[in-house]
Design a protein around this motif. Sequence first.
Motif, PDB file in Angstrom:
ATOM      1  N   THR A 135       0.829  -1.211   0.000  1.00  0.00           N
ATOM      2  CA  THR A 135       0.000   0.000   0.000  1.00  0.00           C
ATOM      3  C   THR A 135       0.866   1.264   0.000  1.00  0.00           C
ATOM      4  O   THR A 135       0.357   2.355  -0.222  1.00  0.00           O
ATOM      5  N   SER A 158      -4.303   4.987  -5.024  1.00  0.00           N
ATOM      6  CA  SER A 158      -5.486   4.465  -4.342  1.00  0.00           C
ATOM      7  C   SER A 158      -6.658   5.421  -4.466  1.00  0.00           C
ATOM      8  O   SER A 158      -6.476   6.617  -4.709  1.00  0.00           O
ATOM      9  N   ASN A 182     -16.569   1.888  -1.705  1.00  0.00           N
ATOM     10  CA  ASN A 182     -17.480   1.290  -0.705  1.00  0.00           C
ATOM     11  C   ASN A 182     -18.034   2.333   0.262  1.00  0.00           C
ATOM     12  O   ASN A 182     -18.026   2.131   1.473  1.00  0.00           O
ATOM     13  N   ALA A 205     -13.600   1.680   2.396  1.00  0.00           N
ATOM     14  CA  ALA A 205     -12.352   1.028   1.971  1.00  0.00           C
ATOM     15  C   ALA A 205     -11.527   1.972   1.106  1.00  0.00           C
ATOM     16  O   ALA A 205     -12.063   2.757   0.313  1.00  0.00           O
ATOM     17  N   GLN A 206     -10.232   1.898   1.283  1.00  0.00           N
ATOM     18  CA  GLN A 206      -9.263   2.574   0.425  1.00  0.00           C
ATOM     19  C   GLN A 206      -8.696   1.489  -0.484  1.00  0.00           C
ATOM     20  O   GLN A 206      -8.095   0.526  -0.008  1.00  0.00           O
ATOM     21  N   LYS A 207      -8.917   1.659  -1.797  1.00  0.00           N
ATOM     22  CA  LYS A 207      -8.493   0.621  -2.755  1.00  0.00           C
ATOM     23  C   LYS A 207      -7.159   1.003  -3.385  1.00  0.00           C
ATOM     24  O   LYS A 207      -7.084   1.969  -4.144  1.00  0.00           O
ATOM     25  N   HIS A 208      -6.121   0.264  -3.064  1.00  0.00           N
ATOM     26  CA  HIS A 208      -4.813   0.424  -3.718  1.00  0.00           C
ATOM     27  C   HIS A 208      -4.855  -0.492  -4.933  1.00  0.00           C
ATOM     28  O   HIS A 208      -4.758  -1.719  -4.784  1.00  0.00           O
ATOM     29  N   HIS A 235      -5.311  -6.166  -5.983  1.00  0.00           N
ATOM     30  CA  HIS A 235      -5.409  -4.888  -5.276  1.00  0.00           C
ATOM     31  C   HIS A 235      -5.280  -5.164  -3.778  1.00  0.00           C
ATOM     32  O   HIS A 235      -5.454  -6.294  -3.332  1.00  0.00           O
ATOM     33  N   TYR A 268      -7.139  -3.655  -0.341  1.00  0.00           N
ATOM     34  CA  TYR A 268      -8.107  -2.734   0.268  1.00  0.00           C
ATOM     35  C   TYR A 268      -7.710  -2.543   1.734  1.00  0.00           C
ATOM     36  O   TYR A 268      -7.422  -3.514   2.437  1.00  0.00           O
ATOM     37  N   ALA A 315      -9.560  -1.453   4.945  1.00  0.00           N
ATOM     38  CA  ALA A 315     -10.982  -1.301   5.274  1.00  0.00           C
ATOM     39  C   ALA A 315     -11.184  -0.592   6.612  1.00  0.00           C
ATOM     40  O   ALA A 315     -10.389  -0.733   7.540  1.00  0.00           O
ATOM     41  N   GLN A 361      -6.225  -4.905   6.333  1.00  0.00           N
ATOM     42  CA  GLN A 361      -5.824  -5.080   4.942  1.00  0.00           C
ATOM     43  C   GLN A 361      -6.422  -6.370   4.373  1.00  0.00           C
ATOM     44  O   GLN A 361      -6.349  -7.429   4.990  1.00  0.00           O
TER      45      GLN A 361
END
Lengths: 179, 179
Positions: free
Chosen positions: A23, A28, A32, A36-39, B57, B59, B61, B137
Motif C-alpha cells: 500500500t 489508491s 465502498n 475502503a481505500q483501494k490500492h 489490489h 483494500y 478497510a 488489509q
Amino acid sequence: MRTLNPILLNKKDFISYGDVLSTQNSDSIVINDGYAQKHFNLATLDATQNGGKSALHIYVAKERKFPLKINMLEKHPYFSQAFIPRSTKPFLVLVCLGEESPDLNTLQAFITNGEQGVHYKKGVWHFPLISIENNEQFMVLDRTDCGIKENKIVECIEHYFDADIKINLLKEVKCNELS
Amino acid sequence: MRTLNPILLNKKDFISYGDVLSTQNSDSIVINDGYAQKHFNLATLDATQNGGKSALHIYVAKERKFPLKINMLEKHPYFSQAFIPRSTKPFLVLVCLGEESPDLNTLQAFITNGEQGVHYKKGVWHFPLISIENNEQFMVLDRTDCGIKENKIVECIEHYFDADIKINLLKEVKCNELS
C-alpha cells in the motif's frame, strides 16, 4: 565463497524483476461508501498464454536456516508469480537476470519490510520462497494447470550450479532497519 | 424489521456462491525441498471474458458499525472476486441468489474464522466488504480494466431496496465460537 547481504526491497531496484506489492507508494481511491481505500492494480497477473487461468494457492512455509546456501534458481516460462505474506514478518527474495541460464553476476537479494509482497514477471529467475519464520502463510498467485497432466505446460525450469554462494541474514541489522 | 445472524463460514453452505479460501480442508502437497506445504488451486480466477486480465489490489478497510443496515447488493458480471484478510481477524460476508435482481429471501450472512477468505463466482450478489476491525488489509483479486475508460466493461451492477434488513454482530457469541 560469495556472500549476499539482502537490501531493503524497493520499487526502483526491483523493477527489472517485477512488482513490489504494497500500500506504500501506490495509487489508491476511496470506495465502498468510504469504508475502503483501494490500492489498485498492484499487479496484473500473466497466466493466460496457451489457455492458462490465474489461480490462488496458500503456501505454509518453514523457516530457512542462515547462512542459506544457494545452489539453484528457477523460472516459470508460462506465468508470472506473486507471493504475499499474511503476517507482518519480513521474508527474503533472491532474483537474477539471464535468459537461457541465470547470469550469477546479477544475483540480488532483497528483504521485505513485512508489509510488502512481490510479483515476479514471467520468466524471471528466482530462488524458491525464503521464509524467516516457521509456519508463515503466503498467498501465492500463478496458474491453475501446474501439475495437471492432461494440460501440461513447462511449469518450472530449474538451473543448478556449483558456485559457493550464501545469503546472510543479519537479523540485528535488519530489525533496526525495519523498525 | 428483519435481522440476519451470521453463521460460521463453511464450504458446504457457501458452495452456491463460490469458494472458501483456507488451508483447512484443502488439498496440499509438499514442495520447495520440504520448505513449503502448497494448498493448491483454492480458487480459479474468472476475469478473462472480453479480454480481461486478473489483477491484485489491496483494500484497507474501515470497521463497520453494527447492527449494519443492508439497503443494497452488488454483482460483477465480468469477473469473479476474491477477498483474503492479512490478519487473523474474522470478517462478514453477505451473499444472495438471484439473476436480474437479488432474491432477498435467500440472503445469507457468514462470519469467517479469521483464517478464511472468500471467492465470489462471477455474477453473485453480495454486499461490499464488511470489516469488523479498523485499518484491516485485504488482498483483493478481480480484473485490471475496472474503471479504465478506454476499455470499459460493466464492472458493477448495484441494486438498492427499501426492505428494513440489518445484520447483527453478536461479538461475544462469535468469539466463543471461534476460540
